[in-house]
Structures are given as structure tokens and as C-alpha cells.
Enzyme design. Sequence first.
Site, PDB file in Angstrom:
ATOM      1  CE  LYS A  91      -4.238  -1.798   0.177  1.00 10.19           C
ATOM      2  NZ  LYS A  91      -4.343  -2.882   1.096  1.00 10.19           N
ATOM      3  CD  GLU A 113     -10.322   3.586   0.440  1.00 13.78           C
ATOM      4  OE1 GLU A 113     -10.205   4.809   0.265  1.00 13.78           O
ATOM      5  OE2 GLU A 113      -9.563   2.745  -0.102  1.00 13.78           O
ATOM      6  CB  SER A 379      -0.152  -8.267  -1.065  1.00  6.46           C
ATOM      7  OG  SER A 379      -0.965  -9.127  -0.273  1.00  6.46           O
TER       8      SER A 379
END
Length: 397
Positions: A91, A113, A379
Site C-alpha cells: 500500500k 478509506e 502483498s
Amino acid sequence: MNETFIADKDGYYGDFGGAFIPEMLRQNVESLRAVYHDVIESAEFKKEFNMLLTDYAGRPSPLFLAKRLSKKYGARIYLKREDLNHTGSHKINNTIGQILLAKKMGKTRIIAETGAGQHGVATATVCALMGLECVVYMGETDMIRQEPNVKRMEFLGARVVAAKSGNKTLKDATNEALRDWICNPENTFYIIGSVVGPHPYPDIVTKFQSVISEELLYQLKAKEGVGNPDYIIACVGGGSNAAGIFYHYINRKNVKLIGVEAAGEGIKTGRTAATITVGDAGIIHGSKTILMQNEDGQITEPYSISAGLDYPGVGPLHAWLSKTGRARYMNATDTEALTAAYELTRLEGIIPALESAHALAVLGKLSFKETDLVVVNISGRGDKDMLAYTDAKKLFP
Ligand SMILES: *Cc1c(COP(=O)(O)O)cnc(C)c1O
């Protein structure tokens, strides 16, 4: 395909994409659309973005040959270690890019969010770095199951606001963030966490995450003498880590691209988040894509043990890759993901995020040749999921 941006000028990938937004959002979205190409492609932006990816986020992320996992599945399996990035997932690649974009546009307040809290943490992190105000919307259910991340965001100086509608997860947090953006158009930049939302967001986030496959190309070349693996496997919530690791391979047709969605309790149980498997075309959060809906077109509440995959839509890029057959979308249940997380932990000493464990869970469902080169995108790391792993003890030998 344009080598830099995949979407066409209106944000379409074939039939999917676009910007279906209320009139009150048009000005915000349009001002972003007008500048994003030029800003992202400027030498000044690239220099700062690359410096932060290297010196702040810790890129390039390593490519690791997992020998014991390879032996078990009969292929050469590499792990792309996005779990080793600063803040613990892919991210951060995107939030670094978007905060630089926000600063260029003169914005002073950031909203986001979050589902599992990884995007919220990555956003709160870059806001602390840049000294900008930060508000993160998070479903009330997710605030409980990912509590360590709520604490991290608050310690970083963000205000975490609970979304209390629907089943109080990622979809509901996204609705709240969009509502905030409508009310604060002047000073606020909305940092979206995946390849979803109205154009130009899917295009922007895909571009920032494409650093993953950019590195993979040269890392594989150095280790194996070839740039192309046989398989690339990544989990899909909204689809940003998958978009990033697929990106430079979309036109390399002999590379099999596999996205893995969360089946939850099973795709036939109604308790699932396997959007591409059970959904069909419609509009969600400003974009035409595939989503889970009932006969009346009402969005169905999704379910997955993994807060990061618990979303009833998917980025329009994936809807298109699925429809054209360029990528294949599989799914893994909660139990299969938990088991795969345990297996990676004990075979390689790497505790993956629950999301990433879904990608690992399909290794046993594919039939490999010994010489096949397989890359699995890890991830994120599993620190935030220790409660779920501890609760699942009875599943493990
Ligand atoms: C957010 C998250 C995901 C899901 O989001 P995508 O946009 O589909 O990548 C997957 N893994 C981790 C570790 C995450 O934090």
C-alpha cells in the site's frame, strides 16, 4: 496498450471503467483528471517518487526463491516480498505517489478509506511524513478485527472514524470517504487505496503499483536469465497488488496471470467476496465493473475472514482482464487461506498477511511442471493477523 497508462482517455478498459459520479463530485474528479498525466510524468515528480520508494519505503522489495515451498509443489516458486516494505504491505507504493500528487495540487487535508487498516496506516504514515491532516474511514467491524492497525494510525496522528452502515466493512468506509470528499472539495485530497473508484483513480493507482512488475522484470532476469515467468499469482481485493505485479506482463501473452479472490465460507454459501466468480456488470463507487448484486441491482454484502479482501467490487482493469480471458480468476476459502498461511510460515519462516495467503492457497490447485517459474506476490505481512491465526490453531497439524 499504451506503455504508460493502460486506460483510454475516458478511463475505460474495454467495456469497464469510466467515471459514474454524482454532480457534486464532478469538480473534484475533473481537477484531478486534468493534471494527473502531466504531474506523474514530470521529471521532478519521478525523481521524488523514486527517492521515497527507495530511501523511505525500502524498495526494491526482494525476490526470494522459496526452496521448501518449491519442493512441495514441484515448481520453482519465487516470492515477491512486498511484506518487507515500510508499514508492511504494497500500500505504501501508492500512498507515496498520491500524497505527492496532493501536494502538487495544493491540498492540505487528506482522507482515506481502509479495510484491513493497511491502506489507512500507509496513508497516516505519509501524512505524518508531509505534515498533513489525515482522516481515515474504517468499518466498525474492521476496527475490531484489525485493532493493532487502528492503534498505529492514531499514534501516527490520524483520526480514525468508524463507518457504521451496512456490514460495517470496506464498502461502507468507502461510502463515508466519498461523502466527506463531497463536503470538503476545496482543501481535501482523497487517497484511494486500490484500483477502484471513478477514473482517473484506477489508472493512477495501477501506475504507482506498477513498480512491482518493473522490478520483477530485472530481478528474474538476474536470477533466472529470463524476464518472463510461467505464472504470476496475486490476491485480489480491489486488485491493486495484482494490477501492479501484472502490469508489465499484460502484453507478454505467454505469462499466465492468476488473480485469487476470497471465497469466504464458499462461493455457493452467500458468505463470500469472490466478486468475479459470483458477480456481474454494474456500477460501484463511480466505476463500471463487476460487482456482487442481487436481481434488483442492490449490492450484496460481502464476507471474507480477510478484511482487505472483503469488498463486493473489483477494479475495472480486472473486470476487463477477466472478460478478455487475459487473466484467470480463482478463489480460496477462509480455511484454505489460513492453512496456506500456516504452511508458508513453517516452510519458509515468513508469516504472510491473510490476504496474501489466499494467493498461496491456489498453489495446490494448479498443475505445474518441475521447470515452471512461478511468482507469488506476498502483498503484506501477517503481524496484524496473529489473532486470526491463533484462533485457527485447531486447523493446523
Ligand atoms: C489491502 C490489501 C490487499 C487487497 O488490496 P488489493 O488492492 O487487491 O491489493 C491485499 N493484501 C494486503 C496485504 C493488503 O493490505
